[in-house]
Write a protein that holds these residues in place. Sequence first.
Motif, PDB file in Angstrom:
ATOM      1  N   SER A 240       0.825  -1.207   0.000  1.00 52.39           N
ATOM      2  CA  SER A 240       0.000   0.000   0.000  1.00 52.39           C
ATOM      3  C   SER A 240       0.857   1.254   0.000  1.00 52.39           C
ATOM      4  O   SER A 240       0.491   2.258  -0.603  1.00 52.39           O
ATOM      5  CB  SER A 240      -0.956   0.008   1.200  1.00 52.39           C
ATOM      6  OG  SER A 240      -0.238   0.088   2.408  1.00 52.39           O
TER       7      SER A 240
ATOM      8  N   ALA B  92       0.509   4.018  -3.018  1.00 52.83           N
ATOM      9  CA  ALA B  92       0.109   5.384  -2.693  1.00 52.83           C
ATOM     10  C   ALA B  92       1.225   6.346  -3.053  1.00 52.83           C
ATOM     11  O   ALA B  92       2.270   6.343  -2.437  1.00 52.83           O
ATOM     12  CB  ALA B  92      -0.228   5.498  -1.207  1.00 52.83           C
ATOM     13  N   GLN B  93       0.999   7.139  -4.088  1.00 51.73           N
ATOM     14  CA  GLN B  93       2.003   8.115  -4.483  1.00 51.73           C
ATOM     15  C   GLN B  93       1.338   9.267  -5.228  1.00 51.73           C
ATOM     16  O   GLN B  93       0.276   9.107  -5.802  1.00 51.73           O
ATOM     17  CB  GLN B  93       3.090   7.471  -5.326  1.00 51.73           C
ATOM     18  CG  GLN B  93       2.621   6.737  -6.548  1.00 51.73           C
ATOM     19  CD  GLN B  93       3.768   6.030  -7.213  1.00 51.73           C
ATOM     20  OE1 GLN B  93       4.845   6.581  -7.351  1.00 51.73           O
ATOM     21  NE2 GLN B  93       3.553   4.812  -7.645  1.00 51.73           N
TER      22      GLN B  93
ATOM     23  N   LYS C 275       0.827  12.156  -8.178  1.00 52.72           N
ATOM     24  CA  LYS C 275       1.005  12.176  -9.629  1.00 52.72           C
ATOM     25  C   LYS C 275       0.866  13.624 -10.087  1.00 52.72           C
ATOM     26  O   LYS C 275      -0.202  14.211 -10.026  1.00 52.72           O
ATOM     27  CB  LYS C 275      -0.020  11.299 -10.336  1.00 52.72           C
ATOM     28  CG  LYS C 275       0.199  11.218 -11.825  1.00 52.72           C
ATOM     29  CD  LYS C 275      -0.791  10.292 -12.473  1.00 52.72           C
ATOM     30  CE  LYS C 275      -0.540  10.269 -13.982  1.00 52.72           C
ATOM     31  NZ  LYS C 275      -1.602   9.540 -14.663  1.00 52.72           N
TER      32      LYS C 275
ATOM     33  N   ASN D 170      -2.797  17.293  -8.511  1.00 50.31           N
ATOM     34  CA  ASN D 170      -2.296  16.025  -7.996  1.00 50.31           C
ATOM     35  C   ASN D 170      -3.310  14.946  -8.339  1.00 50.31           C
ATOM     36  O   ASN D 170      -4.341  14.824  -7.691  1.00 50.31           O
ATOM     37  CB  ASN D 170      -2.083  16.107  -6.479  1.00 50.31           C
ATOM     38  CG  ASN D 170      -1.533  14.820  -5.903  1.00 50.31           C
ATOM     39  OD1 ASN D 170      -1.295  13.859  -6.614  1.00 50.31           O
ATOM     40  ND2 ASN D 170      -1.354  14.806  -4.599  1.00 50.31           N
ATOM     41  N   ASP D 171      -3.030  14.156  -9.368  1.00 48.62           N
ATOM     42  CA  ASP D 171      -3.910  13.072  -9.780  1.00 48.62           C
ATOM     43  C   ASP D 171      -3.573  11.765  -9.069  1.00 48.62           C
ATOM     44  O   ASP D 171      -4.123  10.719  -9.421  1.00 48.62           O
ATOM     45  CB  ASP D 171      -3.824  12.866 -11.298  1.00 48.62           C
ATOM     46  CG  ASP D 171      -4.502  13.976 -12.074  1.00 48.62           C
ATOM     47  OD1 ASP D 171      -5.437  14.594 -11.536  1.00 48.62           O
ATOM     48  OD2 ASP D 171      -4.090  14.226 -13.223  1.00 48.62           O
ATOM     49  N   GLY D 172      -2.690  11.814  -8.084  1.00 40.36           N
ATOM     50  CA  GLY D 172      -2.260  10.607  -7.378  1.00 40.36           C
ATOM     51  C   GLY D 172      -3.076  10.337  -6.130  1.00 40.36           C
ATOM     52  O   GLY D 172      -4.135  10.927  -5.895  1.00 40.36           O
ATOM     53  N   THR D 173      -2.538   9.452  -5.300  1.00 40.46           N
ATOM     54  CA  THR D 173      -3.228   9.027  -4.079  1.00 40.46           C
ATOM     55  C   THR D 173      -2.491   9.438  -2.808  1.00 40.46           C
ATOM     56  O   THR D 173      -2.871   9.021  -1.722  1.00 40.46           O
ATOM     57  CB  THR D 173      -3.392   7.489  -4.088  1.00 40.46           C
ATOM     58  OG1 THR D 173      -2.100   6.885  -4.248  1.00 40.46           O
ATOM     59  CG2 THR D 173      -4.317   7.044  -5.204  1.00 40.46           C
ATOM     60  N   ASP D 174      -1.447  10.242  -2.943  1.00 36.51           N
ATOM     61  CA  ASP D 174      -0.702  10.729  -1.790  1.00 36.51           C
ATOM     62  C   ASP D 174      -0.409  12.212  -2.007  1.00 36.51           C
ATOM     63  O   ASP D 174      -0.518  12.720  -3.118  1.00 36.51           O
ATOM     64  CB  ASP D 174       0.599   9.938  -1.627  1.00 36.51           C
ATOM     65  CG  ASP D 174       1.206  10.061  -0.238  1.00 36.51           C
ATOM     66  OD1 ASP D 174       0.597  10.720   0.633  1.00 36.51           O
ATOM     67  OD2 ASP D 174       2.299   9.502  -0.022  1.00 36.51           O
ATOM     68  N   THR D 175      -0.026  12.907  -0.957  1.00 37.31           N
ATOM     69  CA  THR D 175       0.239  14.341  -1.023  1.00 37.31           C
ATOM     70  C   THR D 175       1.426  14.639  -1.931  1.00 37.31           C
ATOM     71  O   THR D 175       2.457  13.977  -1.859  1.00 37.31           O
ATOM     72  CB  THR D 175       0.510  14.903   0.385  1.00 37.31           C
ATOM     73  OG1 THR D 175      -0.621  14.629   1.207  1.00 37.31           O
ATOM     74  CG2 THR D 175       0.744  16.398   0.344  1.00 37.31           C
TER      75      THR D 175
ATOM     76  N   PRO E 135      -4.235  14.785  -2.591  1.00 32.77           N
ATOM     77  CA  PRO E 135      -4.732  13.998  -3.724  1.00 32.77           C
ATOM     78  C   PRO E 135      -6.057  14.563  -4.251  1.00 32.77           C
ATOM     79  O   PRO E 135      -6.957  14.883  -3.485  1.00 32.77           O
ATOM     80  CB  PRO E 135      -4.943  12.600  -3.123  1.00 32.77           C
ATOM     81  CG  PRO E 135      -4.032  12.552  -1.956  1.00 32.77           C
ATOM     82  CD  PRO E 135      -3.986  13.954  -1.412  1.00 32.77           C
ATOM     83  N   GLY E 136      -6.136  14.727  -5.571  1.00 32.56           N
ATOM     84  CA  GLY E 136      -7.343  15.249  -6.200  1.00 32.56           C
ATOM     85  C   GLY E 136      -7.478  16.766  -6.171  1.00 32.56           C
ATOM     86  O   GLY E 136      -8.396  17.320  -6.750  1.00 32.56           O
TER      87      GLY E 136
END
Length: 103
Positions: free
Chosen positions: A19, A23-24, A26, A54-59, A83-84
């Motif tokens: 996990s 989680a990173q 993008k 940030n299209d990823g799942t982490d800051t 994220p988002g």
Amino acid sequence: MKRHLLCILFFAIVFFSTSVLIAQPKFNIVGGLRFDFGEVFTGMIVKHTLTIKNDGTDTLYVHDVSTSCGCTATMLSTELIAPGKSGSLEISFDSKRFSGFVE
């Protein structure tokens, strides 16, 4: 019992490390990587604002933004983008020492 505990511990470590690897952040520049100020006359200061998402799942941590010369400056709205979420980078160019084509 000991074997059962080791098996659970092994799977917990594998799950946690997987996990963390998944989680990173993008980095995405909305609108693309290139921008043309168009025709700029000597002495003008022109500005453009880029949207960084940030299209990823982490800051996403954005720091140490720099330019290649003193004629260009940047101002970052935030160093941390969740994220988002999005942040902005304002770029300004001072043309007072230039004439002709500048890239």
